[in-house]
Design a protein around this motif. Sequence first.
Motif, mmCIF file in Angstrom:
data_model
loop_
_atom_site.group_PDB
_atom_site.id
_atom_site.type_symbol
_atom_site.label_atom_id
_atom_site.label_comp_id
_atom_site.label_asym_id
_atom_site.label_seq_id
_atom_site.Cartn_x
_atom_site.Cartn_y
_atom_site.Cartn_z
ATOM 1 N N GLU A 110 46.738 17.040 16.514
ATOM 2 C CA GLU A 110 45.891 17.834 15.622
ATOM 3 C C GLU A 110 44.450 17.864 16.109
ATOM 4 O O GLU A 110 43.794 18.908 16.058
ATOM 5 C CB GLU A 110 45.976 17.289 14.203
ATOM 6 C CG GLU A 110 47.293 17.659 13.532
ATOM 7 C CD GLU A 110 47.480 17.013 12.186
ATOM 8 O OE1 GLU A 110 46.896 15.929 11.971
ATOM 9 O OE2 GLU A 110 48.219 17.566 11.353
ATOM 10 N N ALA A 111 43.984 16.726 16.594
ATOM 11 C CA ALA A 111 42.601 16.677 17.098
ATOM 12 C C ALA A 111 42.438 17.617 18.286
ATOM 13 O O ALA A 111 41.443 18.347 18.393
ATOM 14 C CB ALA A 111 42.241 15.252 17.496
ATOM 15 N N ARG A 113 44.289 20.279 19.085
ATOM 16 C CA ARG A 113 44.377 21.689 18.664
ATOM 17 C C ARG A 113 43.081 22.116 17.983
ATOM 18 O O ARG A 113 42.568 23.212 18.221
ATOM 19 C CB ARG A 113 45.554 21.881 17.699
ATOM 20 C CG ARG A 113 46.908 21.806 18.344
ATOM 21 C CD ARG A 113 47.965 22.566 17.552
ATOM 22 N NE ARG A 113 47.892 22.395 16.132
ATOM 23 C CZ ARG A 113 48.535 21.448 15.440
ATOM 24 N NH1 ARG A 113 49.281 20.568 16.077
ATOM 25 N NH2 ARG A 113 48.444 21.373 14.124
ATOM 26 N N THR A 114 42.560 21.222 17.142
ATOM 27 C CA THR A 114 41.316 21.549 16.446
ATOM 28 C C THR A 114 40.179 21.727 17.448
ATOM 29 O O THR A 114 39.393 22.681 17.337
ATOM 30 C CB THR A 114 40.963 20.430 15.445
ATOM 31 O OG1 THR A 114 42.100 20.158 14.638
ATOM 32 C CG2 THR A 114 39.804 20.826 14.563
ATOM 33 N N ILE B 244 38.493 22.453 11.453
ATOM 34 C CA ILE B 244 39.912 22.522 11.088
ATOM 35 C C ILE B 244 40.612 23.437 12.081
ATOM 36 O O ILE B 244 40.061 24.476 12.465
ATOM 37 C CB ILE B 244 40.083 23.013 9.627
ATOM 38 C CG1 ILE B 244 41.568 23.089 9.247
ATOM 39 C CG2 ILE B 244 39.412 24.335 9.364
ATOM 40 C CD1 ILE B 244 41.812 23.320 7.758
ATOM 41 N N ALA B 245 41.795 23.052 12.501
ATOM 42 C CA ALA B 245 42.556 23.870 13.466
ATOM 43 C C ALA B 245 42.991 25.163 12.785
ATOM 44 O O ALA B 245 43.274 25.171 11.582
ATOM 45 C CB ALA B 245 43.773 23.096 13.956
ATOM 46 N N HIS B 292 38.343 15.709 12.146
ATOM 47 C CA HIS B 292 39.142 16.935 12.097
ATOM 48 C C HIS B 292 40.083 16.836 10.901
ATOM 49 O O HIS B 292 40.422 15.743 10.447
ATOM 50 C CB HIS B 292 39.951 17.122 13.381
ATOM 51 C CG HIS B 292 41.034 16.109 13.547
ATOM 52 N ND1 HIS B 292 40.806 14.859 14.063
ATOM 53 C CD2 HIS B 292 42.339 16.147 13.226
ATOM 54 C CE1 HIS B 292 41.925 14.172 14.064
ATOM 55 N NE2 HIS B 292 42.880 14.927 13.555
#
Lengths: 286, 334
Positions: A110-111, A113-114, B244-245, B292
């Motif tokens: 997630e990190a 991708r963010t 945020i992704a 994040h």
Amino acid sequence: MSKGETPRERMERGIRTVTREGQKATLIESTVEAVAVLLLVNLFMSVVPIAQLPETVPVPGAPTPALATLNTAGVVAAVAGVCVFAMALRLRLRRPAVERFGEVNPELAEALRTARDAVRADADGRMTARLYNDTVKRLGEASSLGLLDLRRLGVVLLVVAVAAPASIGATAAGFEVTLSGGDETVAPGQTVTDEYEGLQNPDSVLGDSDDVVAGDEAVNATVGSEGGGGNDSRSAAESYDSGFVGAGDTETESQQAGFAEEERLEDTKLIREYNLRIRQEEDDDT
Amino acid sequence: MTDNDTDVEADGSGERVAVEAAEDDVDWLQAKLGRVREEVGKRIVGQREVVDQLLVCIVADGNALLESNPGLGKTTLVRTVADVTDLSFSRIQNTPDLMPSDITGTEIIQQADERREFVFEKGPIFANVVLADEINRATPKTQAAMLEAMQEKQVTAAGETYQLPRPFFVLATQNPIDQGGTYPLPEAQTDRFLLKILVDYPALDEERDIVRLYAEGREPEDVEGILSAEELRAVQSLAREVPIADDIRDKAIELARLTRADDRLEFGASPRASMALVLTGKARAFIQGRSHVSWEDIETMAAPVLRHRVVLDFRAEREGQSPDDVVADLVEEA
């Protein structure tokens, strides 16, 4: 870390590295799979020839006579390999490298991708900078080995290891299983094909050497020649054998120096190849 | 806090120094939030989830609706949060005869130097943390006045507009039982609460600790003011900056949209719910010390964000389903 590099630049470099690692893994896996398919198809085509396909395919504009024709099985195998390579590459590259890297490093997914999305959006806030630094640091501790599906790769490599010698052996030994259901009986090691298949042992072609019974009469011979293209309707073999090689008054029985049309035409290719080699060697000597 | 807005040098080294300083500040503030949780825990036994959700609401600069049976410590909780965050606190006990001016304030005649003049006397809404107890007992007119102030962060009286202090939170409570003589909040007004927090009964051990703490002669521990109003505003600002992704944001929006299509729901959530999901996700990520938003943040905040923004279809209600059940299913689906 380069001097003066901002967190965002470091992150961009990190993402480029992840992408490169993903491409490397994709290339390795696709290549191995393509080679496996190539070998398996070649093996299949060597063992089970398809009657509708010719044994060889001509190569127009080939640079050397040796490359004038290609083995059909090899061509089909190569085409199948290329297709599989392109397909595997396309399927794997359809998913972005960052996502695939995240799958094998879930704690980072997630990190990463963010951070990727933040870089794309030109985000440069305090929290974004913190995310960049944190992600780059964690990227340094992550492994890209997981990008390779080692189990799958191992299985495919095993297939390659088995198929490679089998494929080469089947091609070299000319082992074939006929699907035609014909009534020809094929002895082991003997093929039903008349096509030329490369250099063979000369003894097996010419037979055992034998002493020739030499005559004891010396004869003066006169060799005459006549231009071709006349009205003579005889075949070249006949004219060469009997008509135009005179020997004075004595009629000399010519021995086989040409070829008979009905006899073993495939040998002409062999002879031609020998001739080419001899010429090549002579050229090399001069 | 250090100044983060230092000049950026051309070679980027100045920017790096500024970023590192900012990161120190972020770490420091995140550590402070951790201490806030610890301090609240001195007075509030158990209820970790409720405390966390309340903190999320404060960090996201929103208002919360707390629902529970009486006697579960809602008032103590809100008061403790106000003490720990070093914010001014006021309590409004809502009753049917409460007038809007009782909340917002009123103009009174004041005599000074032989002159009489109207002076606006600020009501209890002028505080950082306002506990509106049993909000459903106030009349719709009074509720509307409070909710308008809550939304606009300002009060208008006699043609004058007065800004409410910042940060400003309304933490309203309502009682799910004993509904006689109450005025349930309309959906349009409940939508203005960022979260609806359900306070449940404590576990046996926790209840035992509560009795020991409050009924056996010992004075409850004093709590320390950890976070100043200025620091809280810095926290709120940083929380909004948490990246945020794209896919997580899209999934949060999709989750809110799914509530509008589900057969079990008569009315779905508004776009305000989509914003609330993202905002609370960011706030939770910040409190957890991350930079994040994770999908887990959205999942965790889905029920408190959505449960008061959807209306159950009568068939689903008859089957014993709650909004939380539907939201949990939709989270799986999103």
